[in-house]
Design a protein around this motif. Structure first.
Motif, PDB file in Angstrom:
ATOM      1  N   ASP A 366       0.762  -1.033  -0.163  1.00 33.21           N
ATOM      2  CA  ASP A 366       0.056   0.104  -0.045  1.00 33.21           C
ATOM      3  C   ASP A 366       0.827   1.242  -0.146  1.00 33.21           C
ATOM      4  O   ASP A 366       0.240   2.393   0.451  1.00 33.21           O
ATOM      5  CB  ASP A 366      -0.896   0.032   1.343  1.00 33.21           C
ATOM      6  CG  ASP A 366      -0.354  -0.070   2.596  1.00 33.21           C
ATOM      7  OD1 ASP A 366       0.918  -0.175   2.615  1.00 33.21           O
ATOM      8  OD2 ASP A 366      -0.911   0.156   3.605  1.00 33.21           O
ATOM      9  N   SER A 368       3.432   3.764  -2.318  1.00 32.06           N
ATOM     10  CA  SER A 368       3.763   4.336  -3.518  1.00 32.06           C
ATOM     11  C   SER A 368       4.714   5.563  -3.477  1.00 32.06           C
ATOM     12  O   SER A 368       4.576   6.184  -2.370  1.00 32.06           O
ATOM     13  CB  SER A 368       2.718   4.538  -4.367  1.00 32.06           C
ATOM     14  OG  SER A 368       1.783   5.604  -4.143  1.00 32.06           O
ATOM     15  N   SER A 403      -1.963   4.163  -0.023  1.00 35.18           N
ATOM     16  CA  SER A 403      -2.886   3.969  -0.941  1.00 35.18           C
ATOM     17  C   SER A 403      -4.357   3.751  -0.057  1.00 35.18           C
ATOM     18  O   SER A 403      -4.025   3.263   0.990  1.00 35.18           O
ATOM     19  CB  SER A 403      -2.579   3.016  -1.985  1.00 35.18           C
ATOM     20  OG  SER A 403      -2.588   1.653  -1.282  1.00 35.18           O
TER      21      SER A 403
END
Length: 403
Positions: A366, A368, A403
């Protein structure tokens, strides 16, 4: 160093720092010269006299102290060090140094000329082969004095006007809205507005943190590993109404955070706790943004603290990398979905920076990358600032989104 300086008159403190830091910066070269003149190393309680001779060499080769004064004072110091019987040895070494013009004798070994310990020279040689010479030069240079103007108290123009009135020389670096670069050393406590909290000392590279994290109004922000509080204060200057939690595991260093907040007129929640063990202090409420200025080798700020070269060992790096990864993994669950984490170190070693973030991105589904420049991507993540770049310290940043 501050405790040592406090024992001396104010006019002697700058000289004392120059001599001490100078020897630390040039230590491999000074030791190279010493090996030419000393038949065998001194041992036990006489070892301090070797250090005294190195100080004498530094004065003769790199300072404006006259040769006569450098020799006389260095030899005389043997009495203070309770080694009067070695006065002749010290005198002979210094006289031979002058007679043989040894300061013109430079070794062929690039590592000795670099002023760096062997382990660090090899790491930088491997990581930055093309920039190595410039990097060694910058690492052993004197660091400029950066100030960050506290714009909740005064504008930069008003602060500069006050500096002009006292004929204090400075420049305004490009691409910085709050920074002032002093042209020479000053006692910061005597600058205009110090007691009123008009400014704080903070290198230009460290000033990037608050800008890159970019807290928004009323957000909940964690400054993990916050001491001594420079970045905490800057976050509050960026956005005064954030709910900021300043965390550090060292209670004594948190006093510095409190003092800086008070002088600059900011408020934050101060918590003593281990970022790697949130269960002991976290209330369960998620953060919108997290600044993780992770414990590191500090290899990017050697020009500011030259003792780092000799206090840090190559064997220290793997445990530091492990600790950074542990803290990063521990604080990530405290971040809201859609939230931002800014990872920072004052290191220039890839394993603490780029490689650390590459591994985290590979293991954390999750997470980035939020690019900081055009070449910032998953295979080469983050922004590595090298010492001397736009007069800044060495620093690393990587911005991550959940995310």
């Amino acid at each position: 160093m501050p405790a040592l300086q406090a024992k001396h008159k104010e006019q002697d403190r700058a000289w004392l720092q120059e001599m001490l830091y100078g020897v630390l910066r040039q230590l491999p070269l000074l030791q190279f010269w010493l090996r030419q003149l000393l038949n065998k190393p001194l041992k036990s309680n006489q070892k301090v006299v070797e250090h005294l001779i190195l100080l004498g060499f530094y004065q003769l080769a790199f300072s404006r102290v006259s040769q006569h004064a450098a020799v006389a004072e260095t030899v005389g110091a043997c009495q203070e060090l309770r080694c009067p019987g070695l006065k002749g040895l010290v005198n002979a070494c210094l006289r031979n140094f002058i007679r043989q013009d040894m300061q013109a004798m430079l070794p062929d070994d690039a590592q000795i000329r670099s002023g760096l310990p062997k382990w660090l020279f090899r790491k930088l040689q491997q990581a930055y082969p093309e920039q190595l010479d410039d990097l060694c030069l910058a690492t052993n240079s004197k660091a400029p004095i950066w100030l960050r103007v506290n714009q909740t108290r005064v504008t930069r123009a008003e602060f500069c006007h006050a500096l002009d009135e006292q004929e204090i020389q400075y420049t305004l670096p490009d691409d910085f809205q709050q920074a002032v670069l002093l042209s020479k050393g000053y006692d910061l406590t005597q600058l205009p507005g110090y007691q009123q909290g008009w400014f704080a000392a903070q290198d230009g590279a460290a000033q990037q943190a608050a800008t890159l994290l970019a807290p928004q109004s009323k957000e909940r922000v964690l400054d993990a590993c916050a001491a001594p509080g420079g970045k905490t204060c800057h976050l509050l200057e960026q956005q005064a109404d954030i709910k900021c939690l300043a965390l550090d595991s060292d209670a004594s260093r948190l006093q510095r955070v409190e003092e800086n907040l008070h002088r600059l007129g900011h408020q934050a929640q101060i918590v003593c706790g281990d970022a790697a063990e949130p269960s002991a202090w976290w209330d369960g409420e998620l953060f919108d943004r997290i600044l993780l200025d992770a414990p590191c080798s500090a290899t990017g700020v050697i020009r500011r603290h030259p003792d780092i070269k000799w206090l840090r060992k190559g064997t220290d790096i793997p445990p530091l990398v492990e600790l950074q990864g542990k803290i990063l993994k521990a604080v990530w669950p405290m971040l809201k979905p859609g939230g931002t984490l800014l990872y920072a170190t004052c290191s220039i070693l890839p394993e603490e920076n780029r490689e650390q973030i590459k591994q985290f991105l590979a293991n954390q589904a999750d997470a980035s990358l939020s690019p900081l420049h055009a070449q910032d991507n998953a295979s080469n993540p983050g922004w590595q600032i090298l010492p001397g770049e736009k007069q800044m310290d060495g620093f690393y940043y990587a911005r991550l989104i959940k995310s």
